[in-house]
Design a protein around this motif. Structure first.
Motif, PDB file in Angstrom:
ATOM      1  N   ARG A   1      49.273 -60.720  21.162  1.00 36.78           N
ATOM      2  CA  ARG A   1      47.926 -61.199  20.913  1.00 36.78           C
ATOM      3  C   ARG A   1      47.060 -60.010  20.526  1.00 36.78           C
ATOM      4  NH1 ARG A   1      50.854 -64.807  21.099  1.00 36.78           N
ATOM      5  NH2 ARG A   1      50.724 -66.739  22.334  1.00 36.78           N
ATOM      6  N   LEU A   2      46.273 -60.181  19.484  1.00 37.06           N
ATOM      7  CA  LEU A   2      45.404 -59.122  18.963  1.00 37.06           C
ATOM      8  C   LEU A   2      43.950 -59.499  19.187  1.00 37.06           C
ATOM      9  CD1 LEU A   2      44.717 -56.581  17.299  1.00 37.06           C
ATOM     10  CD2 LEU A   2      45.087 -57.953  15.228  1.00 37.06           C
ATOM     11  N   LEU A   3      43.235 -58.647  19.923  1.00 41.50           N
ATOM     12  CA  LEU A   3      41.799 -58.822  20.157  1.00 41.50           C
ATOM     13  C   LEU A   3      41.047 -57.943  19.173  1.00 41.50           C
ATOM     14  CD1 LEU A   3      39.619 -60.101  22.112  1.00 41.50           C
ATOM     15  CD2 LEU A   3      39.656 -57.869  23.285  1.00 41.50           C
ATOM     16  N   THR A   4      40.212 -58.549  18.339  1.00 43.65           N
ATOM     17  CA  THR A   4      39.574 -57.777  17.281  1.00 43.65           C
ATOM     18  C   THR A   4      38.330 -58.496  16.768  1.00 43.65           C
ATOM     19  OG1 THR A   4      40.041 -56.642  15.177  1.00 43.65           O
ATOM     20  CG2 THR A   4      40.889 -58.884  15.407  1.00 43.65           C
ATOM     21  N   PHE A   5      37.448 -57.742  16.091  1.00 42.81           N
ATOM     22  CA  PHE A   5      36.349 -58.366  15.381  1.00 42.81           C
ATOM     23  C   PHE A   5      36.893 -58.996  14.100  1.00 42.81           C
ATOM     24  CE2 PHE A   5      33.164 -54.960  17.029  1.00 42.81           C
ATOM     25  CZ  PHE A   5      33.010 -55.666  18.207  1.00 42.81           C
TER      26      PHE A   5
ATOM     27  N   ASN B   1      35.923 -52.180  12.898  1.00 44.61           N
ATOM     28  CA  ASN B   1      36.489 -52.362  14.233  1.00 44.61           C
ATOM     29  C   ASN B   1      36.630 -51.010  14.923  1.00 44.61           C
ATOM     30  OD1 ASN B   1      37.342 -55.203  14.874  1.00 44.61           O
ATOM     31  ND2 ASN B   1      38.262 -54.996  12.853  1.00 44.61           N
ATOM     32  N   PRO B   2      35.703 -50.634  15.802  1.00 42.59           N
ATOM     33  CA  PRO B   2      35.897 -49.387  16.549  1.00 42.59           C
ATOM     34  C   PRO B   2      37.155 -49.421  17.403  1.00 42.59           C
ATOM     35  CG  PRO B   2      33.628 -50.164  16.738  1.00 42.59           C
ATOM     36  CD  PRO B   2      34.420 -51.272  16.126  1.00 42.59           C
ATOM     37  N   LEU B   3      37.472 -50.615  17.949  1.00 38.95           N
ATOM     38  CA  LEU B   3      38.650 -50.747  18.802  1.00 38.95           C
ATOM     39  C   LEU B   3      39.221 -52.148  18.672  1.00 38.95           C
ATOM     40  CD1 LEU B   3      40.536 -49.690  21.081  1.00 38.95           C
ATOM     41  CD2 LEU B   3      38.879 -50.618  22.718  1.00 38.95           C
ATOM     42  N   SER B   4      40.504 -52.218  18.331  1.00 40.12           N
ATOM     43  CA  SER B   4      41.256 -53.467  18.379  1.00 40.12           C
ATOM     44  C   SER B   4      42.398 -53.265  19.366  1.00 40.12           C
ATOM     45  CB  SER B   4      41.806 -53.833  16.998  1.00 40.12           C
ATOM     46  OG  SER B   4      40.752 -54.054  16.072  1.00 40.12           O
TER      47      SER B   4
END
Length: 254
Positions: free
Chosen positions: A91-95, A104-107
């Motif tokens: 699962r990828l958490l991202t804007f 995206n500063p952090l994914s």
């Protein structure tokens, strides 16, 4: 195993040295199954995959940045670092992109085993110079409770912070809520910066996206504008400037 979702919440940053400087802003992120991106786009109006749209996800914004699918790239990364998790659930958490733009500063990639246990986390960090770096860290927690991880800082993020010291991550994996706490510590163990992201889950539906978009219509533009605005305030406060160093030899470290 968490289903594709919207997470609506807040991000806060607090710089602690040589002076205190804090900010916070409201955001929404998507939690996506990297193997079902087309299906998610097909099932969810307003969300499109590798196409221009109001809310979209593009492979070229992540991984090797060449537009190729993420699964082969991630399989290779996991295998190269000794993890027997080929084709594991991820699962990828991202804007998302909004109106065609994203920064995206952090994914975060949450990598699970076949039994649904979180085994590895990949933190994909980007800076405003178009560069990125990944920290691939094992999960050593017991059956329940927050995940704690630590790694050496290898990548230039802010021109007002040096590339030394360590990161300490504490995260609660995606569920009805999620949280990510990052402590950046100096070489003597002193806290230099604390960042936190907390959010609550919502269904990834057309109605859910419309609601999130109505509350944060220009979110991705505000993220990059906010970074530069805060940098200007730091510069005016007299923060020391650190020139951009060479990139680490390896894109992924752990």
């Amino acid at each position: 195993m968490p289903e594709p979702s919207i997470y609506i919440g807040q991000v806060s940053h607090k710089r602690l040295t040589p002076f205190v400087h804090a900010l916070d802003y409201k955001v929404f992120s998507l939690l996506l199954d990297i193997d079902k991106l087309r299906e998610t786009a097909s099932d969810t109006r307003m969300f499109v995959y590798n196409r221009t749209g109001v809310v979209s996800f593009h492979d070229k914004d992540h991984g090797p940045r060449d537009g190729s699918p993420l699964r082969p790239w991630l399989n290779n990364i996991l295998s190269e670092h000794g993890y027997e998790l080929r084709d594991c659930p991820v699962r990828l958490l991202t804007f998302p992109r909004l109106w065609g733009y994203v920064f995206n500063p952090l994914s975060i990639y949450y990598c699970y085993d076949r039994g649904g246990h979180l085994k590895v986390v990949l933190y994909e960090v980007s800076n405003t110079f178009g560069q990125w770096h990944g920290y691939l860290l094992p999960v050593t927690r017991e059956a329940s409770g927050p995940v704690s991880q630590k790694t050496t800082k290898e990548f230039h993020v802010s021109p007002f912070m040096p590339v030394d010291g360590t990161y300490e991550f504490t995260l609660t994996p995606p569920g009805e809520k999620l949280s990510v706490l990052i402590r950046y510590k100096g070489e003597q163990g002193e806290d230099r910066m604390i960042a936190k992201h907390t959010a609550r889950r919502s269904d990834l539906t057309a109605a859910g996206l419309a609601s999130a978009l109505s509350k944060h219509p220009m979110m991705t533009f505000k993220v990059i504008a906010g970074i530069h605005w805060e940098a200007l305030k730091l510069w005016k406060k007299g923060a020391k400037f650190h020139p951009k160093p060479d990139l680490p030899r390896n894109h992924i470290t752990g």
